[in-house]
Scaffold this active site. Sequence first.
Site, PDB file in Angstrom:
ATOM      1  CG  HIS C 253      -2.035   0.938   1.161  1.00  0.00           C
ATOM      2  ND1 HIS C 253      -1.864   2.292   1.266  1.00  0.00           N
ATOM      3  CD2 HIS C 253      -3.369   0.742   0.990  1.00  0.00           C
ATOM      4  CE1 HIS C 253      -3.047   2.889   1.165  1.00  0.00           C
ATOM      5  NE2 HIS C 253      -3.978   1.974   0.992  1.00  0.00           N
ATOM      6  NE  ARG C 273      -3.333   7.775  -1.604  1.00  0.00           N
ATOM      7  CZ  ARG C 273      -3.305   6.587  -2.171  1.00  0.00           C
ATOM      8  NH1 ARG C 273      -3.122   6.472  -3.461  1.00  0.00           N
ATOM      9  NH2 ARG C 273      -3.454   5.505  -1.425  1.00  0.00           N
TER      10      ARG C 273
END
Lengths: 271, 252, 635
Positions: C253, C273
Amino acid sequence: MSTSVTGIPQGTRAQLGVKTLRTDRWWLQPLVTFLALLAFVIYATWRAFENEYYFSEPLISPLYSPCLSTSCPEGATLFGWTPFGDWYLGGLAISPALFILIFPLGFRMTCYYYRKAYYRAFWQSPPACAVAEPHRKYTGETRFPLIIQNSHRYFFYMGLIFNVILTYDAIIAFRNAQGEWGHVSIGTLILVANATFLWLYSLSCHSCRNTFGGRLKHFSQHPVRYWMWSKISILNHSHMRYAWISLIIVAGTDFYVREVAAGAIPNLYLF
Amino acid sequence: MSYMAKFRLWRGDNGSGELTDYDVEVNEGEVVLDVLHRIQATQANDLAIRWNCKAGKCGSCSAEVNGRPRLMCLTRMNTFEEDEVVTVTPLRTFPVIRDLVTDVSFNYEKAREVPAFSPPEGLEPGDYRMQQVDVQRSQEFRKCIECFLCQNTCHAIRDHEENEKAFAGPRVLMRVAELDMHPLDTKDRREIAQDELGLGYCNITKCCTEVCPEHIQITDNALIPMKERVVDKKYDPITWLGSKIRTRSSSK
Amino acid sequence: MPTPERFSYDVVVIGAGGAGLRAAIAVREAGKSVAVLSKSLFGKAHTVMAEGGIAASMANVNPNDGWKVHFCDTMRGGKFLNHYRMAELHAQEAPQRVWELESWGALFDRTKDGKISQRNFGGHEYPRLAHVGDRTGLEMIRTLQQRVVALQQQDKAEFGDYEARIKVFAECSASDIFMSGDGDSRTVSGVLAYWRPSGQFITFDTSAVVIATGGIGKSFKVTSNSWEYTGDGHALAMLAGGSLVNMEFVQFHPTGMVWPPSVKGILVTESVRGDGGVLTNSEGRRFMFDYIPEVFKDKYATTEEEADRWYTDPDNNKRPPELLPRDEVARAINAEVKAGRGSPHGGVFLDVSKRLPADVIKAKLPSMWHQFKELADVDITLEPMEVGPTCHYVMGGVEVDPDTEAVAGVNGVFCAGEAAGGLHGSNRLGGNSLSDLLVFGKRAGDAAADFVEGRTPGAAPEAEIDAAVERWLAPFDVPAGENPYTIQHDLQQVMNDLVGIIRTESEMEEALRQIDALKERARHIKVEGGREYNPGWHMAIDLQKQLIVSECIARSALTRQESRGGHTRDDFPGMDPEWRKVNLICRLDGDSVKVTRQALPLMHEELASLFDTGELSKYMTREELTALGREVAQA
Ligand SMILES: Cc1cc2nc3c(=O)[nH]c(=O)nc-3n(C[C@H](O)[C@H](O)[C@H](O)COP(=O)(O)OP(=O)(O)OC[C@H]3O[C@@H](n4cnc5c(N)ncnc54)[C@H](O)[C@@H]3O)c2cc1C
Ligand code: SF4
Ligand code: SF4
Ligand code: FES
Ligand code: FES
């Protein structure tokens, strides 16, 4: 299907042998609460029995309002209404405060915040979190007498009536000693502050929150009540603060009125 | 910036045990759980600790640090003085399995006594419509990570083991409140809350709220509103009458 | 030695995460009895940590969404290495599975018209992730847990016993699966497990097992995964005769915490994000614009202005490159740090503080705010976060039949969730795991219930039980030996350094040598203390599985000579269409792991018609394209 016999070893609680392992000053808060509440109770009791110095045109002490006995000075009564006449006990007149204080007292005694405060500070149940309480038995509010705490909302309704009366007291304090309107004294400001914080205290009440919206399942179908609930919830966040401020102001107001009525200080007029 | 810290851990099982001292290295930015892991890896391979996420999300690592019920993974070492002895003990309210691990099955058993969510009959999955304002109260309670710190700290059972039968504890009563405020739930759990789960044992002294790592306002937003709802149903003649009239008129 | 306590169930589910619980619910709803085993407490499985959301094309926010779009996104994200059939089923059934959660009491965030709200996530064309703030996994596991309780309440009403047909064995770890019979009729007969609290063994007689044990991330040093992720299910399946597929694909990740050291690896959700957070390097540059790969050029914004417009007007603008699939972002961060443009603690900056007002951040990302405040003393509404790649998920897993999740070649064993392979290809899209758990958890449960129909539960063979128990208890008896914690630590270091984000042949060969050495050391583990709640002993048992799985990862990674998704070879940087056709299969051969190649089935024309020829030709060979009836221009 059988249940397992081998899974979790049958154990007892960890025996630490001490009331608490807390290393901070956990006793400070209950101690302060204890002393502050005790001070108020002593002061209020003394004043309630004093039966004097509670009125000085146009100011009336919140501990004596509404004054419902025949012995009340004229301007102190609510439109001259004296349903209680005069009561005597062993030759002494019973203070008019005693007829009415039961309501604000009941309101605060059953208040969710004060309950927490005195259960912790007076009854030590518990004195602080993760500190063992001294009692052998505990049934909380499940039975008489504490089950009566569930009547809080009725005291809340009564409290609203008192708030209206004390607001009225604050309004008529916008007069001078001769009864002319349009004047403001230190006493006026104090009475206004007193009424304001009593409103804040009452409106931030948990029963109030439930009544005006909390009990609903669908806020979206009751926009007005949802709006009220939201505002009350914001106030409710500071309920403890309002409980203390209003308590201190009530005592302070009474003390101010007493000093003025006793002639110890003048009630200064701003205009 | 590491230093040697003094730790005192409760070690033992089945109620008999004692506080054992360890000197252990502590580095910058560590939490209590890191330090215990270091003790475990280097000095006491068999030290029993329960943990999973190390990020305050799973609610596994509950214990009492210097007497205060906490998640060990969220207790930063920089909250202690370097020369302070850090004492870690198991949750006091639950039976000890070993060292810092307790048997928390009490909480799961109690949770089973709350009647499950019951949606309206005939409402098909996919047809559920709820407004955000209607779900947000229950959503607050669903943040619960079941660390059981509140259950552990509530004096009604912590100091009174005998109440374990009658009182389900704040976590479980909060679940009742959650369902009672769920916009599509059809069951009335108010009497169960009072009579079977022991809501009346709560004297709203707020320790559950004080220790909740998720900062859920358990007392103000779940327990007190639930008490008020119980009053609506059981003790207040006016609301009781009101609800009778309303059900009568709506059933017509 | 006392004989272990014995239970009998129609089906035994190993794992109480999303996949395991959904499978158990399916079994119980089919009227069969089921035991659910879990290494941790009920409701604490990894699923609880998932943050961002559940991907399902309910089209609540953007009506253009649908299962076909979701299918295409999943295939693209996995670089077409996915098993197309799994991707198809997953995309088709996810909405139904999410709605079902709602009927069990889940409270997702809502849209204005009262439907389940959906959010944007990397690689998903439309807002698709059903969520609750950033604690979606918690909502999911709690709902499943409460569904189990609801079923238990029904059983209590009917049979007077909550646990009449579904029982959770919490803190009870499975150590062995037993098989009985020969040849084609060789079938599951039982499971051996030990209670972590008491250290006592118990056996389950059964003829069907569902493996839902999650991932393998604890074999890496920097990881978002907990101690539970030791690949137990992977190893159990192999030991029972099954195989693993494509284990080289491990997802790093892009955004894990990098500081303080003790929380290094802990996840920072992608929704940061999705909700507007941007990645910058030490020079303040939004570097992701420099890393948009060829295959995605026409799907992502190339200027900051367009990227910023996308948040409010997604239909007319292209999405910001911060939302590229995870492998791309992780590699980009890795490259920035290597180039000396990293943050003080060796990551890059992830900033929402300059992009959203503080109260919006706290409302949308409450647990991130909480996490940084409590763990790093950083207020994300005021300062940027420092983030870097962390081992997060394994795309590879147990090889299963796409429709029934039956483990290939093993009668009676099924597998679902992160433990199973196939769906995600070489890279998983965020949100596709939680939906995976639900869709295939249910399918595995249904298939297991079908499988046991008309069978009497097997009987675990006594001799094998005794032998296994003896083997697991042996480390108590040796006078001196290796510390299990040290071995695990060393393994994590090896995997991190030599089989990490960027791989090369020589390093992986070295890794395999070191794993061999660790295997040898692991034969001489000494466990201190007694059997009651002894984490050192538990680790000693887990390590055996961890070593097998780590070897699978390293061997497959060494074999696959291309870079694709979660597998990046320094020495083979490009994607190779020939390799796309290949699944790498790991099987046990005695003590060691053998890797073989197997053809990946080609999707049928109807599904292929969802992609244009231009896109397919980026991934497929000429022969495949011709087989799909596509005209290809002569190269
Ligand atoms: C921090 C984080 C955030 C994530 N966010 C997202 C997201 O937003 N969206 C998304 O889709 N995915 C997300 N994921 C991925 C997703 O959460 C996992 O892939 C998924 O939860 C795995 O579920 P599972 O049911 O397969 O296994 P788990 O939930 O991990 O459950 C495994 C279970 O198996 C048990 N078990 C293991 N071994 C044994 C054994 N030997 N014996 C008995 N029991 C055993 C464990 O105790 C546990 O109960 C995230 C993952 C992490 C770590
Ligand atoms: S508020 Fe009630 S439930 Fe919470 S700790 Fe106090 S007594 Fe227990
Ligand atoms: S309510 Fe808070 S303290 Fe209680 S179990 Fe849940 S998270 Fe823990
Ligand atoms: S006045 Fe305090 S809660 Fe009602
Ligand atoms: S380890 Fe999960 S909350 Fe501490």
